[in-house]
Design a protein around this motif. Structure first.
Motif, PDB file in Angstrom:
ATOM      1  N   ASN A  45       0.242  -1.437   0.006  1.00 35.26           N
ATOM      2  CA  ASN A  45      -0.122   0.231   0.093  1.00 35.26           C
ATOM      3  C   ASN A  45       0.856   0.946   0.600  1.00 35.26           C
ATOM      4  O   ASN A  45       0.627   2.543   0.678  1.00 35.26           O
ATOM      5  CB  ASN A  45      -0.617   0.004   0.817  1.00 35.26           C
ATOM      6  CG  ASN A  45      -2.232   0.777   0.681  1.00 35.26           C
ATOM      7  OD1 ASN A  45      -2.333   0.491  -0.094  1.00 35.26           O
ATOM      8  ND2 ASN A  45      -2.423   1.463   1.946  1.00 35.26           N
ATOM      9  N   LYS A 104     -11.749  -5.043  -4.846  1.00 37.55           N
ATOM     10  CA  LYS A 104     -11.366  -3.045  -5.478  1.00 37.55           C
ATOM     11  C   LYS A 104     -10.008  -2.878  -4.710  1.00 37.55           C
ATOM     12  O   LYS A 104      -9.157  -2.224  -5.146  1.00 37.55           O
ATOM     13  CB  LYS A 104     -12.452  -2.263  -5.666  1.00 37.55           C
ATOM     14  CG  LYS A 104     -12.219  -1.185  -6.208  1.00 37.55           C
ATOM     15  CD  LYS A 104     -13.434  -0.031  -6.153  1.00 37.55           C
ATOM     16  CE  LYS A 104     -13.431   0.925  -5.989  1.00 37.55           C
ATOM     17  NZ  LYS A 104     -14.370   1.590  -5.892  1.00 37.55           N
ATOM     18  N   GLY A 108      -6.119  -2.687  -6.179  1.00 39.81           N
ATOM     19  CA  GLY A 108      -5.108  -1.481  -5.562  1.00 39.81           C
ATOM     20  C   GLY A 108      -4.187  -2.001  -5.875  1.00 39.81           C
ATOM     21  O   GLY A 108      -2.876  -1.497  -6.290  1.00 39.81           O
ATOM     22  N   ASN A 112      -0.612  -0.624  -7.526  1.00 40.23           N
ATOM     23  CA  ASN A 112       1.009  -0.203  -6.613  1.00 40.23           C
ATOM     24  C   ASN A 112       1.921  -1.508  -6.599  1.00 40.23           C
ATOM     25  O   ASN A 112       3.026  -0.318  -6.829  1.00 40.23           O
ATOM     26  CB  ASN A 112       0.463  -0.526  -5.130  1.00 40.23           C
ATOM     27  CG  ASN A 112      -0.879   0.788  -5.062  1.00 40.23           C
ATOM     28  OD1 ASN A 112      -1.176   1.436  -5.507  1.00 40.23           O
ATOM     29  ND2 ASN A 112      -0.912   0.239  -3.088  1.00 40.23           N
ATOM     30  N   LEU A 146     -11.997   1.804  -9.607  1.00 38.50           N
ATOM     31  CA  LEU A 146     -10.334   2.146  -9.265  1.00 38.50           C
ATOM     32  C   LEU A 146      -9.546   2.626 -10.135  1.00 38.50           C
ATOM     33  O   LEU A 146      -9.297   3.921 -10.008  1.00 38.50           O
ATOM     34  CB  LEU A 146     -10.117   0.738  -8.887  1.00 38.50           C
ATOM     35  CG  LEU A 146      -9.166   0.593  -7.959  1.00 38.50           C
ATOM     36  CD1 LEU A 146      -8.441   1.259  -7.279  1.00 38.50           C
ATOM     37  CD2 LEU A 146      -8.498  -0.356  -8.509  1.00 38.50           C
ATOM     38  N   ARG A 150      -8.349   6.376  -9.457  1.00 42.70           N
ATOM     39  CA  ARG A 150      -5.886   6.411  -9.543  1.00 42.70           C
ATOM     40  C   ARG A 150      -5.881   7.871 -10.336  1.00 42.70           C
ATOM     41  O   ARG A 150      -5.248   7.959 -10.184  1.00 42.70           O
ATOM     42  CB  ARG A 150      -5.990   5.128  -9.538  1.00 42.70           C
ATOM     43  CG  ARG A 150      -6.495   3.585  -8.183  1.00 42.70           C
ATOM     44  CD  ARG A 150      -5.885   3.047  -8.571  1.00 42.70           C
ATOM     45  NE  ARG A 150      -3.935   2.583  -8.698  1.00 42.70           N
ATOM     46  CZ  ARG A 150      -3.247   2.593  -7.852  1.00 42.70           C
ATOM     47  NH1 ARG A 150      -3.272   2.042  -6.863  1.00 42.70           N
ATOM     48  NH2 ARG A 150      -2.033   2.795  -8.055  1.00 42.70           N
ATOM     49  N   LYS A 157      -2.216   5.977  -5.043  1.00 36.98           N
ATOM     50  CA  LYS A 157      -2.909   6.365  -5.214  1.00 36.98           C
ATOM     51  C   LYS A 157      -3.336   4.799  -3.893  1.00 36.98           C
ATOM     52  O   LYS A 157      -3.611   4.400  -4.206  1.00 36.98           O
ATOM     53  CB  LYS A 157      -4.618   6.603  -5.092  1.00 36.98           C
ATOM     54  CG  LYS A 157      -5.033   6.585  -3.775  1.00 36.98           C
ATOM     55  CD  LYS A 157      -6.917   6.573  -4.666  1.00 36.98           C
ATOM     56  CE  LYS A 157      -7.858   6.505  -3.758  1.00 36.98           C
ATOM     57  NZ  LYS A 157      -9.547   6.635  -3.761  1.00 36.98           N
ATOM     58  N   ALA A 159      -4.446   1.297  -1.649  1.00 40.48           N
ATOM     59  CA  ALA A 159      -6.056   0.996  -1.782  1.00 40.48           C
ATOM     60  C   ALA A 159      -6.610   0.985  -0.193  1.00 40.48           C
ATOM     61  O   ALA A 159      -6.278   0.790   0.378  1.00 40.48           O
ATOM     62  CB  ALA A 159      -5.565  -0.423  -2.120  1.00 40.48           C
TER      63      ALA A 159
END
Length: 167
Positions: A45, A104, A108, A112, A146, A150, A157, A159
């Motif tokens: 993240n 989602k 994310g 990342n 999503l 982003r 961004k 998640a």
């Protein structure tokens, strides 16, 4: 009672896991397992905590601790699969189950760590076979959302947007 139940749960879970895979080395304390889990989140993240987990920690501390120590600290940090494979598997599983908010979050994470958007789309196409078109369509809509979020916020961004909350 809470501590006693927690101890029984931890002992039963550890015994079951060791019976299946006795060569796996587990940390001895819950704190060490939670630290491993926290490190997993930070690595996926963009160096930030997971909003879902932090919100859960306020209202459901036992569930947050179990998620962090067991799901992340024990399971997610096991050897054998890389983060990319784990995220693609999680996206597919959550999409197939119809849990698009959790899908989602993991999509994310996948973004990342460098998974291209096109590969995430392919995962959604794949779930039409085991899960059907309605779940794939719902997952495609969540994935499109999503991508748009982003794009608006920049592609870095973190998640997670509290999929379990009642808001």
């Amino acid at each position: 009672m809470y501590q006693n139940l927690r101890s029984h749960f931890a002992a039963a879970g550890t015994a079951a896991l060791l019976a299946v895979s006795p060569d796996v080395v587990f940390a001895q304390t819950v704190e060490e397992r939670r630290e491993r889990g926290a490190a997993v989140i930070l690595s996926l993240n963009n160096g930030t905590t997971q909003p879902n987990l932090e919100a859960m920690r306020q209202e459901f501390p036992f569930l947050a601790e179990a998620t962090e120590a067991y799901a992340l600290g024990d399971v997610w940090s096991r050897p054998g699969l890389d983060n990319r494979t784990r995220q693609l598997a999680a996206v597919a599983a959550f999409a197939a189950m119809g849990l698009t908010d959790l899908m989602k979050v993991h999509a994310g994470y996948a973004l990342n760590i460098g998974v291209p958007k096109e590969e995430l789309k392919e995962v959604i196409y794949m779930i039409t076979v085991p899960a059907g078109f309605p779940r794939a369509i719902a997952a495609s809509q969540a994935l499109s959302q999503l991508f748009a979020e982003r794009s608006e916020a920049g592609d870095n961004k973190p998640a997670g947007a509290r999929p379990w909350s009642r808001s």
